[in-house]
Design a protein around this motif. Structure first.
Motif, PDB file in Angstrom:
ATOM      1  N   PRO A  26      -7.014 -47.376  32.057  1.00 44.54           N
ATOM      2  CA  PRO A  26      -5.591 -47.714  32.171  1.00 44.54           C
ATOM      3  C   PRO A  26      -4.805 -46.589  32.824  1.00 44.54           C
ATOM      4  N   HIS A  27      -3.619 -46.932  33.345  1.00 44.65           N
ATOM      5  CA  HIS A  27      -2.737 -45.964  33.980  1.00 44.65           C
ATOM      6  C   HIS A  27      -1.564 -45.666  33.036  1.00 44.65           C
ATOM      7  N   PHE A  28      -1.228 -44.389  32.910  1.00 46.60           N
ATOM      8  CA  PHE A  28      -0.113 -43.965  32.057  1.00 46.60           C
ATOM      9  C   PHE A  28       0.900 -43.217  32.925  1.00 46.60           C
ATOM     10  N   THR A  29       2.177 -43.597  32.828  1.00 43.63           N
ATOM     11  CA  THR A  29       3.225 -42.982  33.641  1.00 43.63           C
ATOM     12  C   THR A  29       4.467 -42.734  32.789  1.00 43.63           C
ATOM     13  N   ILE A  30       5.033 -41.522  32.873  1.00 42.93           N
ATOM     14  CA  ILE A  30       6.297 -41.189  32.214  1.00 42.93           C
ATOM     15  C   ILE A  30       7.444 -41.516  33.158  1.00 42.93           C
ATOM     16  N   THR A  31       8.374 -42.364  32.736  1.00 39.73           N
ATOM     17  CA  THR A  31       9.550 -42.724  33.531  1.00 39.73           C
ATOM     18  C   THR A  31      10.800 -42.618  32.651  1.00 39.73           C
ATOM     19  N   ASN A  32      11.968 -42.729  33.282  1.00 40.80           N
ATOM     20  CA  ASN A  32      13.257 -42.726  32.568  1.00 40.80           C
ATOM     21  C   ASN A  32      13.349 -41.556  31.575  1.00 40.80           C
ATOM     22  N   PHE A  33      12.876 -40.404  32.035  1.00 41.50           N
ATOM     23  CA  PHE A  33      12.919 -39.203  31.194  1.00 41.50           C
ATOM     24  C   PHE A  33      14.305 -38.571  31.291  1.00 41.50           C
ATOM     25  N   SER A  34      14.859 -38.149  30.157  1.00 41.00           N
ATOM     26  CA  SER A  34      16.181 -37.523  30.179  1.00 41.00           C
ATOM     27  C   SER A  34      16.386 -36.657  28.947  1.00 41.00           C
ATOM     28  N   VAL A  35      17.194 -35.609  29.141  1.00 38.32           N
ATOM     29  CA  VAL A  35      17.683 -34.759  28.047  1.00 38.32           C
ATOM     30  C   VAL A  35      19.202 -34.917  28.070  1.00 38.32           C
ATOM     31  N   PRO A  36      19.760 -35.903  27.393  1.00 38.43           N
ATOM     32  CA  PRO A  36      21.151 -36.314  27.606  1.00 38.43           C
ATOM     33  C   PRO A  36      22.192 -35.279  27.229  1.00 38.43           C
ATOM     34  N   ALA A  37      21.933 -34.423  26.257  1.00 36.81           N
ATOM     35  CA  ALA A  37      22.980 -33.515  25.773  1.00 36.81           C
ATOM     36  C   ALA A  37      22.755 -32.079  26.213  1.00 36.81           C
ATOM     37  N   VAL A  38      22.035 -31.870  27.294  1.00 32.37           N
ATOM     38  CA  VAL A  38      21.694 -30.511  27.673  1.00 32.37           C
ATOM     39  C   VAL A  38      22.922 -29.706  28.088  1.00 32.37           C
ATOM     40  N   ASN A  39      23.950 -30.366  28.639  1.00 33.12           N
ATOM     41  CA  ASN A  39      25.156 -29.658  29.087  1.00 33.12           C
ATOM     42  C   ASN A  39      26.255 -29.631  28.034  1.00 33.12           C
ATOM     43  N   ASP A  40      25.975 -30.158  26.859  1.00 30.05           N
ATOM     44  CA  ASP A  40      26.968 -30.193  25.783  1.00 30.05           C
ATOM     45  C   ASP A  40      26.814 -28.923  24.944  1.00 30.05           C
ATOM     46  N   SER A  41      27.819 -28.090  24.962  1.00 34.90           N
ATOM     47  CA  SER A  41      27.761 -26.826  24.219  1.00 34.90           C
ATOM     48  C   SER A  41      27.728 -27.028  22.718  1.00 34.90           C
ATOM     49  N   ASN A  42      28.123 -28.209  22.258  1.00 33.72           N
ATOM     50  CA  ASN A  42      28.126 -28.474  20.819  1.00 33.72           C
ATOM     51  C   ASN A  42      26.732 -28.748  20.270  1.00 33.72           C
ATOM     52  N   THR A  43      25.774 -28.868  21.157  1.00 30.10           N
ATOM     53  CA  THR A  43      24.406 -29.160  20.713  1.00 30.10           C
ATOM     54  C   THR A  43      23.482 -27.987  21.023  1.00 30.10           C
ATOM     55  N   SER A  44      23.997 -26.776  20.841  1.00 28.63           N
ATOM     56  CA  SER A  44      23.204 -25.595  21.169  1.00 28.63           C
ATOM     57  C   SER A  44      22.096 -25.334  20.154  1.00 28.63           C
ATOM     58  N   ASP A  45      22.135 -26.018  18.989  1.00 29.32           N
ATOM     59  CA  ASP A  45      21.126 -25.765  17.969  1.00 29.32           C
ATOM     60  C   ASP A  45      20.012 -26.812  17.955  1.00 29.32           C
ATOM     61  N   HIS A  46      20.220 -27.945  18.598  1.00 29.40           N
ATOM     62  CA  HIS A  46      19.169 -28.958  18.656  1.00 29.40           C
ATOM     63  C   HIS A  46      19.466 -29.928  19.801  1.00 29.40           C
ATOM     64  N   GLY A  47      18.441 -30.635  20.247  1.00 27.81           N
ATOM     65  CA  GLY A  47      18.606 -31.603  21.327  1.00 27.81           C
ATOM     66  C   GLY A  47      17.664 -32.782  21.157  1.00 27.81           C
ATOM     67  N   ILE A  48      17.877 -33.793  21.983  1.00 22.90           N
ATOM     68  CA  ILE A  48      17.056 -35.002  21.957  1.00 22.90           C
ATOM     69  C   ILE A  48      16.465 -35.216  23.346  1.00 22.90           C
ATOM     70  N   ILE A  49      15.195 -35.568  23.382  1.00 23.69           N
ATOM     71  CA  ILE A  49      14.531 -35.917  24.640  1.00 23.69           C
ATOM     72  C   ILE A  49      14.111 -37.377  24.575  1.00 23.69           C
ATOM     73  N   GLN A  50      14.509 -38.134  25.576  1.00 22.47           N
ATOM     74  CA  GLN A  50      14.191 -39.558  25.662  1.00 22.47           C
ATOM     75  C   GLN A  50      13.244 -39.796  26.837  1.00 22.47           C
ATOM     76  N   TYR A  51      12.386 -40.796  26.706  1.00 19.06           N
ATOM     77  CA  TYR A  51      11.460 -41.101  27.796  1.00 19.06           C
ATOM     78  C   TYR A  51      10.929 -42.524  27.632  1.00 19.06           C
TER      79      TYR A  51
END
Length: 374
Positions: A227-252
């Motif tokens: 089978p073929h595996f591909t990562i798409t729609n990858f994003s780190v949505p709050a990377v530029n938000d200074s209020n989230t300097s202690d934790h973040g979320i990665i979506q994919y």
């Protein structure tokens, strides 16, 4: 009254003349001769058929038989030997035919570990094998023909602690059969041999002289692809938000595609591990599922990244130097028609470059996961 009846009877008899009876005799003789000729012809066909059937049984070519004699990995008990890794292979090729010789046009051997190809190499130059003879095939796979890295060697070491490391040997050959002065067309042959080594890297006694399994050419034509595996729609949505300097979320999104038109795939649980450098920043498990022929499956997922890993990852993203490595591991079974295969281990990996916007920075905006052993 009686006289009139007698005249009528004589009139009826006179309707069948002598030529009529002569013709009937000739037709009867022709029919009998035809039947006799047909019977003789059918008997000849039967005799010829029986003779050809007996000749076919006595001259019908049988494919060669392969047996494992020896298999070893010197240095398996040494943690640092993977840089000089080598595998020694010793098998015998037996020609079981009484009157048929075999031309080996080519012979290539491959070593597999958990369905990953560790290396391939020609085993012998072209040669001819006489009927009822055995040929020894001896070959050493060295660093030039093997793809063994430190991670793969560590897997060998881990399995070694359990008492055995199991490999699979594939032998592909192109052969021709020879009967007297007649030679057949080319035939492809595929032998499949499982073998295990112990803690010292030598073949275990139970696997010595084990017969290899010949795989039909039909199965080779229908052999399922991975089978073929591909990562798409990858994003780190709050990377530029200074209020989230202690934790973040990665979506994919993980796209899983079955490329086979004749085989379905049964997946065990799929484990995904994401690394930033040497640190694990997140992981997910996708529950087992079944994928139909030539179908695709999409999984939307996310994971949280907490300090101290988030601070380092966020800083690298803002400087456009961030890259994550994703490791995927699972086991699959293929179903071709009504036949289910044994379990095959899959290990895939990919590198995800991340731009300042928190998304994949390559042009395609997706990352295909590839065989980790290559």
């Amino acid at each position: 009254m009686c006289g009139s009846n007698k005249q009528a009877s004589e009139h009826i008899k006179r309707q069948h003349t002598i030529p009529y009876y002569a013709q009937r005799v000739r037709d009867s003789c022709t029919t009998r001769v035809t039947k006799i000729l047909c019977a003789i012809f059918l008997c000849l066909i039967l005799v010829v058929g029986v003779v050809f059937f007996i000749l076919w049984l006595s001259l019908r070519p049988h494919r060669p038989r392969f047996y494992i004699v020896d298999f070893s990995i010197p240095g398996l008990n040494q943690h640092s030997e993977f840089e000089n890794a080598q595998i020694t292979l010793n098998v015998t090729a037996r020609n079981p035919n009484q009157h048929v010789g075999i031309y080996y046009i080519s012979m290539v051997g491959s070593i597999f570990y958990e369905d990953s190809n560790m290396g391939s190499s020609p085993l012998m130059d072209p040669f001819y094998q006489e009927p009822k003879t055995t040929t020894i095939v001896y070959h050493t796979f060295n660093v030039a023909t093997l793809t063994v890295n430190s991670r793969r060697w560590k897997e060998f070491m881990d399995n070694r602690q359990q008492g055995a490391v199991v490999f699979r040997i594939d032998i592909m050959a192109a052969i021709r059969f020879k009967v007297s002065t007649w030679g057949s067309q080319h035939h492809k042959m595929h032998a499949n041999c499982d073998v295990a080594v112990g803690q010292d890297g030598s073949i275990l006694p139970a696997w010595k002289n084990k017969k290899c399994i010949l795989v039909l050419c039909l199965w080779l034509a229908l052999r399922p692809g991975s089978p073929h595996f591909t990562i798409t729609n990858f994003s780190v949505p709050a990377v530029n938000d200074s209020n989230t300097s202690d934790h973040g979320i990665i979506q994919y999104q993980l796209d899983i595609k079955n490329p086979n038109k004749d085989s379905g795939i049964y997946y065990d649980d799929i484990l995904l591990i994401f690394y930033h450098g040497v640190n694990i920043v997140g992981n997910n498990t996708i529950p087992s599922f079944t994928e139909g022929k030539n179908r695709s499956h999409q999984v939307l997922n996310h994971f949280d990244v907490d300090n101290p890993f988030w601070a380092a990852l966020r800083s690298a993203i803002l400087n456009a130097t961030a890259e994550l490595r994703v490791d995927l591991s699972t086991k699959v079974r293929y179903k071709t028609w009504l036949i289910k295969s044994r379990h095959h281990g899959l290990h895939r990996e990919g590198h995800i470059p991340i731009g300042k916007d928190g998304k994949i920075s390559n042009n395609k905006k997706k990352v295909k996961l590839r065989d980790a052993s290559k």
